[in-house]
Design an enzyme around this catalytic site. Sequence first.
Site, PDB file in Angstrom:
ATOM      1  NE  ARG A   1      -3.634   0.631  -0.132  1.00 32.03           N
ATOM      2  CZ  ARG A   1      -4.839   0.821   0.376  1.00 32.03           C
ATOM      3  NH1 ARG A   1      -5.534  -0.175   0.852  1.00 32.03           N
ATOM      4  NH2 ARG A   1      -5.378   2.026   0.404  1.00 32.03           N
ATOM      5  CB  CYS A   2       3.457   2.503   2.207  1.00 36.17           C
ATOM      6  SG  CYS A   2       4.021   0.942   2.879  1.00 36.17           S
ATOM      7  CE1 TYR A   3       8.835   3.287   0.021  1.00 40.28           C
ATOM      8  CE2 TYR A   3       7.726   2.108   1.806  1.00 40.28           C
ATOM      9  CZ  TYR A   3       8.615   3.085   1.375  1.00 40.28           C
ATOM     10  OH  TYR A   3       9.269   3.861   2.287  1.00 40.28           O
TER      11      TYR A   3
END
Lengths: 389, 139
Positions: A138-140
């Site tokens: 989700r963050c990368y």
Amino acid sequence: MRTIEEINKKIKSGKAVVVTAEEISSIVKKKGIKKTLQEVDVVTTGTFSPMCSSGILLNFPQPKPKIKTGGGTVYLNKVPAYSGLAAADVYLGASALPEDDPRNTVYPGAFKYGGGHVIEDLVNGKDIKLSVFSYSTRCYPRKEYSCSVNLKSLNNAILLNPRNSYQNYNVAVNLSDKVIYTYMGVLLPKLGSANYATAGMLSPLMNDPYYKTIGIGTRIFLGGGVGYVVWHGTQHQPNTSRTERGIPRGPAGTLALMGDLKQMSSYFLRGVSLRGYGVSLAVGIGIPIPLLNEEILSYTLVTNKDILMPVIDYSEAYPNGKDEVLAETTYAELQSGHIKILGKAMPTCTLSSYARAKEVANTLKSWITQGKFTLTQPAVTIDRLNNDD
Amino acid sequence: MIKRKYLLIFPEETVEKPITYNLIHDYNLMINILKASVTPGKEGRLVIEVQGDKKALANAKLYLKEIGVNIKPVIEGIRWLKERCVHCTACVPGCPSQCFVVDRKTMVISFEKEKCIVCKHCLSACAYGAIKILENNAG
């Protein structure tokens, strides 16, 4: 007695007297130890040799959207780098090879390009292709990324060498009847050559054999720039057999070093291709020895004749881990071009460069003399590193 | 009397002719074979050093051209890249003609090109990429 602060005051006012490890012996011969200690403040050392346990720690600017390197794979000019770290941090080792390098499939392999060469290319300002293959989070979210990086565009490029500057080393010979290809170079059959290493009396740890001045935080010459000693190196073995003046009779102390790659020069940092063996990085290292007292000065008087080196057979004993020393010889004899062992005379050679080691020691000498480089007081000297007190 | 080094490249049909014998017998040349790669049915390569009368050598070259041998002077088979050399000495022991000379005081290397017989040992001994080979001339 003299302190590092006193030496630094003299350096800053341009009055420090600095000589190389080669020059100090003849000065003491002329003037005696007491007078020399009064006059000379610092002895500079130097070495230049392939040191496989070297590498660079890089951080590249994140693309948009971002990519997670940890758990993925990262290549620099097709050479794989270690990425099991936080996103965008990678470590490239000097001995790494591209996956499609044929290695020793056709023996002996040429090993034309690897980690050491990527490091040399970076230092020369060349563009390097960075390729990342990863998984999405989700963050990368990004899974693949490739771009061109160079020394300027990288956020950080730090030389981080776990084992450098070996204090003394083996002399490699070949008792078999075939040529063998090793990290010590090409060994000619039937004692056809003797391949040695180190810079002898110029070597940093030969001039401080008990590690009384060198320690964590010692500022040094590293690859043409400024670096630091960060720990003793891996395989550091201080408790080896020594001669009367403290010179170990084989491989002993090592150093872990760190420095900003962005300051360095390929004249003192070179990728090497060892036929039949692999790739590596030749590193130029120079360490200043502050002449704090008579004892420290006396250690710097080591000459090439005082350095005993063990001759080991690399066709049988070395690969099988047998502790068989065929003979002992001195660095001075090795440097003459020929040695005689087991009744046979043979030519000698080395992959280390004494000439370049001397340039390292002289460059460091001029930096200090010109007030550009001051000495540091190590947080802990290597001899006390593993003591509890 | 002159002395020259040549690379002879001969097509497969001339491989079985006694070229070296003819050069010695018909042209009275002294031939020193420095390197040879001759396999019946394949193109052959021979690096020779020739010594003899200037006119005889010129005639010998005409003879070689007539039978289809390609002659190239060996000007510099091996190139020593001074700026890439770190003066380590790894090339010194295996060199059969001792081209690499070390000044033992300074430990600086120099390359005596005229002694080189293009054996290529230095190419595998040098780890620093300081030896280049010109394949055209070196065979």
